[in-house]
Design an enzyme around this catalytic site. Structure first.
Site, PDB file in Angstrom:
ATOM      1  CG  ASP A   1      -2.049   1.032   1.097  1.00 43.19           C
ATOM      2  OD1 ASP A   1      -2.235   1.588  -0.007  1.00 43.19           O
ATOM      3  OD2 ASP A   1      -2.732   1.278   2.106  1.00 43.19           O
TER       4      ASP A   1
ATOM      5  CG  ASP B   1      -1.357   0.773   6.640  1.00 42.88           C
ATOM      6  OD1 ASP B   1      -1.655  -0.300   7.215  1.00 42.88           O
ATOM      7  OD2 ASP B   1      -2.176   1.434   5.978  1.00 42.88           O
TER       8      ASP B   1
END
Length: 260
Positions: free
Chosen positions: A179, A196
């Site tokens: 991501d 993340d």
């Protein structure tokens, strides 16, 4: 909110702010020197913990302070990532430097030896997860790109999934962030840090390039905070990576991400 005993002891009495940046459905509490991420237990939540440990001595990622599970939730307490988000104004106003830093962050990922990487997000597994999301009604149609579904796009997620199965590109497997959008990348001097990590693991290098490409276009257009910036050329990133744009692969991985 109730926390596991160990987590409660480690954050007791500390002031915090709630993080509202990003598209995640997690609950994020920002303390002075650490971050608590609370989310439903899933493959991604467990993978983030596992990859954070694996990458601790390989790349600038947060350090795990504690990881607990209680009921249907996971609780990841970690150190703060140093630096500032790649989407901060001072970086956005210097697009060529931004491209240099983002390309450097991608190259650092690709230089990691993946022979013992504990997570595999190559297409076989990624499409299987996408199929699960489609079959269980987990696709977020509201936040999809405007042309993905409807009159000028796919009739529904099922049709998109079938197209993805039918048009799989040849993979160039590397360590992928999964991501690689601007809010997940931090700059501190010439150092690039990563947060993340739920989808981090082995995958095609074009997965990260596509997500980064889309994130740059959206951020320069002012999609998220209403402020548009000038001076960005979509070729900057590819010039710094030393590769030619592969528009078919960019399209494929942007569409695949719509099912997550």
């Amino acid at each position: 909110m109730q926390f596991p005993k160990k987590i409660s002891e480690l954050i007791s009495g500390e002031d915090y702010e709630t993080d509202s940046i990003g598209m995640s459905d997690s609950s994020i509490r920002l303390f002075r020197d650490k971050v608590l991420k609370v989310q439903k237990k899933s493959r991604e939540s467990e993978n983030e913990y596992r990859m954070m440990l694996w990458l601790e001595d390989k790349l600038p990622v947060p350090k795990v302070i504690a990881y607990e599970q209680m009921g249907n939730f996971s609780y990841l307490l970690m150190s703060k990532c140093g630096g500032e988000m790649a989407c901060e104004q001072k970086f956005m106003e210097n697009p060529k430097k931004l491209a240099v830093m983002l390309a450097g962050g991608l190259k650092s990922l690709w230089n990691i030896d993946i022979s013992d990487c504990p997570a595999d997000w190559s297409l076989k597994n990624k499409l299987s997860d996408a199929k699960y999301n489609v079959e269980h009604g987990l696709v977020d149609l509201e936040h999809a790109e405007k042309d993905t579904f409807g009159k000028d796009g796919f009739q529904n997620p099922e049709k998109l999934l079938q197209w993805l199965y039918d048009n799989q590109p040849k993979e160039e497997l590397v360590l992928s962030h999964g991501d690689y959008c601007l809010p997940n990348i931090f700059f501190e001097g010439d150092r690039v840090g990563y947060i993340d990590l739920g989808r981090t693991g082995i995958a095609d290098k074009w997965c990260d390039i596509a997500i980064c490409y889309r994130s740059l276009l959206h951020n320069y257009a002012g999609k998220y905070n209403g402020r548009a910036y000038s001076g960005w050329d979509e070729l900057f990133l590819f010039q710094e990576l030393g590769i030619e744009p592969d528009m078919e692969k960019l399209k494929y991985y942007i569409l695949l991400d719509e099912l997550f």
